[in-house]
Design a protein around this motif. Structure first.
Motif, PDB file in Angstrom:
ATOM      1  N   THR A  19       0.794  -1.215  -0.006  1.00 48.73           N
ATOM      2  CA  THR A  19      -0.001  -0.140  -0.049  1.00 48.73           C
ATOM      3  C   THR A  19       0.867   1.302   0.122  1.00 48.73           C
ATOM      4  N   THR A  82      -4.277  -3.563   4.730  1.00 48.03           N
ATOM      5  CA  THR A  82      -5.543  -3.462   3.818  1.00 48.03           C
ATOM      6  C   THR A  82      -6.525  -4.684   4.313  1.00 48.03           C
ATOM      7  N   ASP A 115      -4.650  -3.316  -5.128  1.00 53.01           N
ATOM      8  CA  ASP A 115      -4.003  -3.400  -4.062  1.00 53.01           C
ATOM      9  C   ASP A 115      -4.851  -4.464  -3.174  1.00 53.01           C
TER      10      ASP A 115
HETATM   11 MG    MG Z   1      -1.789  -2.867   2.265  1.00 55.87          MG
END
Ligand code: MG
Ligand code: GTP
Length: 463
Positions: A19, A82, A115
């Motif tokens: 990220t 994430t 992502d």
């Molecule tokens: Mg991430």
């Protein structure tokens, strides 16, 4: 003419730095950065780059602005781990280096990136496993792996059920819950651990509470056939459903059509933990990377069709945690860890690179005095709660840290009988993002070799 699209695969296990890398990459393209070794930018050939709506309506957009906001807070913070898949498209308007193509005016390139939670990557190797082999591996890991202490309750459950007995929903629910608890507990206790998944047990995303996650490994006898309607038959069927409904679409939709790939690896964390952690990392990466179609065909892409990856960059992330004099050693260790994948890729005709980088540099180098000696150190603001020796940091105070030296011989990092490398591994705050200057120009973000990574991955497309 249609704008060509380049799909860049940013591959990395949990906490590898995906990220942050994507955010830094976009910011450097969109707002301009100090990128002397990314020639299209250094030569002034990039007119502008901007975010376009992501191509798949069903996939949420990468929260670029949100991540920048987190980095821009005072004090600055890192984006959270994430939890779901997201996608972004950057369109780059550039002038070609070739006079002939330049005559046609400005060219455009769409760069597509996704992502996702790194845990989900652990699922890809499951595609080639049967329920029986997966069960055997997972049970072996629970009994003898690094975190066997966390597996007690689940192993006890296993000894209390008969896989060949009649199917039993309650047993399946209990088993799945205890197995997931064990995976999560070991992961929370050991941030550099790479289990064999399934990834959604660790990070369920929108599958939280779904019946697709109601299974776990069972101890099977090698040659004994599994009766219909037995507990083992039910678990095996659910394992197959998980592959069909979760893993296969994840691979097919997002990984089977990549043009370029960067594999981000946090080498320093496991190195600091010791050779067993490095071996875990190596095993997990090797299994994941075997799935991709690099250069030639892999068994999975042969099955599902897809493009092939022509260029592959292995990057050791967070290189700002060590002195630049150790970057070559870090690269050498990464080379050794990913040797098999690298050889496979080269043999299949892909161009392969290795690099130590920091997408967002949180430290600067300095020297500290120790008696009469001046020692190279790194200076940054450790995150709150980080400690060096007895000192616990409050998250505001700057500190000079001796990160320690990486071994000269990379094989030492992987030798099973060697101790941990003994780094002073401290998490630092991200650098302060300064507000735009009076002319509205954004300040460049500090990085280490992000420009070389961009040149490797995009330079030839923009030439
Ligand atoms: Mg991430
Ligand atoms: N100093 C430094 N730390 C970094 C850098 N990149 C990542 N980190 C650290 O690594 C952590 C994880 O980075 P992320 O980009 O969130 O990792 P990820 O691969 O997206 O992780 P998941 O979303 O959990 O799969 C960050 O919170 C930072 O602490 C870097 O360039 N320099």
């Amino acid at each position: 003419m249609m704008t060509p699209t380049l799909r860049l695969g940013v591959t990395g296990l949990a906490r590898a730095g995906k990220t942050v890398f994507i955010t830094a990459l976009v910011r450097n393209l969109v707002s301009g950065g100090r990128l002397p070794f990314f020639f299209p930018e250094a030569e002034g050939r990039i007119d502008r780059a901007y975010l376009e709506p992501q191509p798949d309506d069903a996939v949420p957009r990468f929260d670029y602005e949100g991540h920048l906001e987190t980095l821009g807070q005072d004090p600055a913070g890192w984006p959270e781990s994430t939890r779901r898949l997201s996608q972004l498209r950057v369109t780059i308007e550039y002038r070609s280096a070739s006079p002939l193509r330049r005559a046609f005016g400005v060219s455009r390139l769409n760069l597509d990136i996704i992502d996702y939670p790194g845990e989900w990557l652990l699922d890809l190797p499951l595609m080639s496993e049967s329920y029986a082999t997966w069960s055997a591996g997972a049970i072996e890991e629970a009994r003898n792996g690094r975190r066997h202490a966390d597996a007690g309750a689940w192993l006890e459950f296993l000894s209390s059920v008969d896989p060949y007995g009649p199917k039993d929903e309650q047993a399946a629910l209990n088993g799945a819950r205890l197995f997931a608890d064990y995976l999560k507990t070991s992961r929370n206790a050991d941030h550099v651990l790479h289990t064999s998944g399934p990834g959604r047990f660790l990070m369920p995303g929108d599958l939280e509470g779904s019946p697709l996650l109601t299974f776990c490994p069972l101890p099977l006898e090698p040659k004994r056939s599994i009766p219909r309607n037995s507990l083992a038959a039910m678990m095996a069927r659910r394992f197959e459903s998980y592959k069909t409904h979760v893993v296969r679409p994840f691979f097919r939709d997002h990984f089977s059509r990549l043009d370029r790939q960067i594999v981000l690896v946090d080498v320093l964390g496991p190195l600091n933990e010791g050779p067993k952690a490095v071996a875990d990392l190596q095993r997990a990466l090797d299994a994941v990377l075997a799935v991709f179609r690099v250069g030639g065909a892999s068994w999975l892409t042969a099955l599902l069709g897809g493009r092939r990856i022509g260029k592959l960059l292995f990057a050791a992330t967070k290189a700002d945690h060590i002195n630049s004099s150790s970057h070559d050693r870090l690269e050498a260790i990464l080379r050794l860890i990913t040797l098999r994948a690298m050889e496979r890729a080269s043999a299949a005709g892909a161009t392969v690179g290795v690099e130590a980088l920091a997408a967002l540099r949180a430290t600067r180098e300095g020297q500290a005095r120790a008696g009469d000696e001046r020692l190279p150190c790194i200076i940054g603001v450790p995150m709150p709660g980080e400690r060096i020796g007895r000192k616990v940091f409050d998250g505001r105070e700057e500190a000079a840290v001796f990160p320690g030296d990486l071994p000269e011989n990379p094989a030492v990092a992987l030798a099973p009988d060697a101790g941990p490398v003994g780094l002073n591994f401290v998490r630092f705050r991200p650098p302060r993002l300064l507000p735009p200057g009076p002319d509205g120009d954004e300040h460049a973000l500090p990085h280490i070799r992000l420009d070389r990574a961009l040149e490797f991955l995009l330079g030839d497309w923009l030439a």
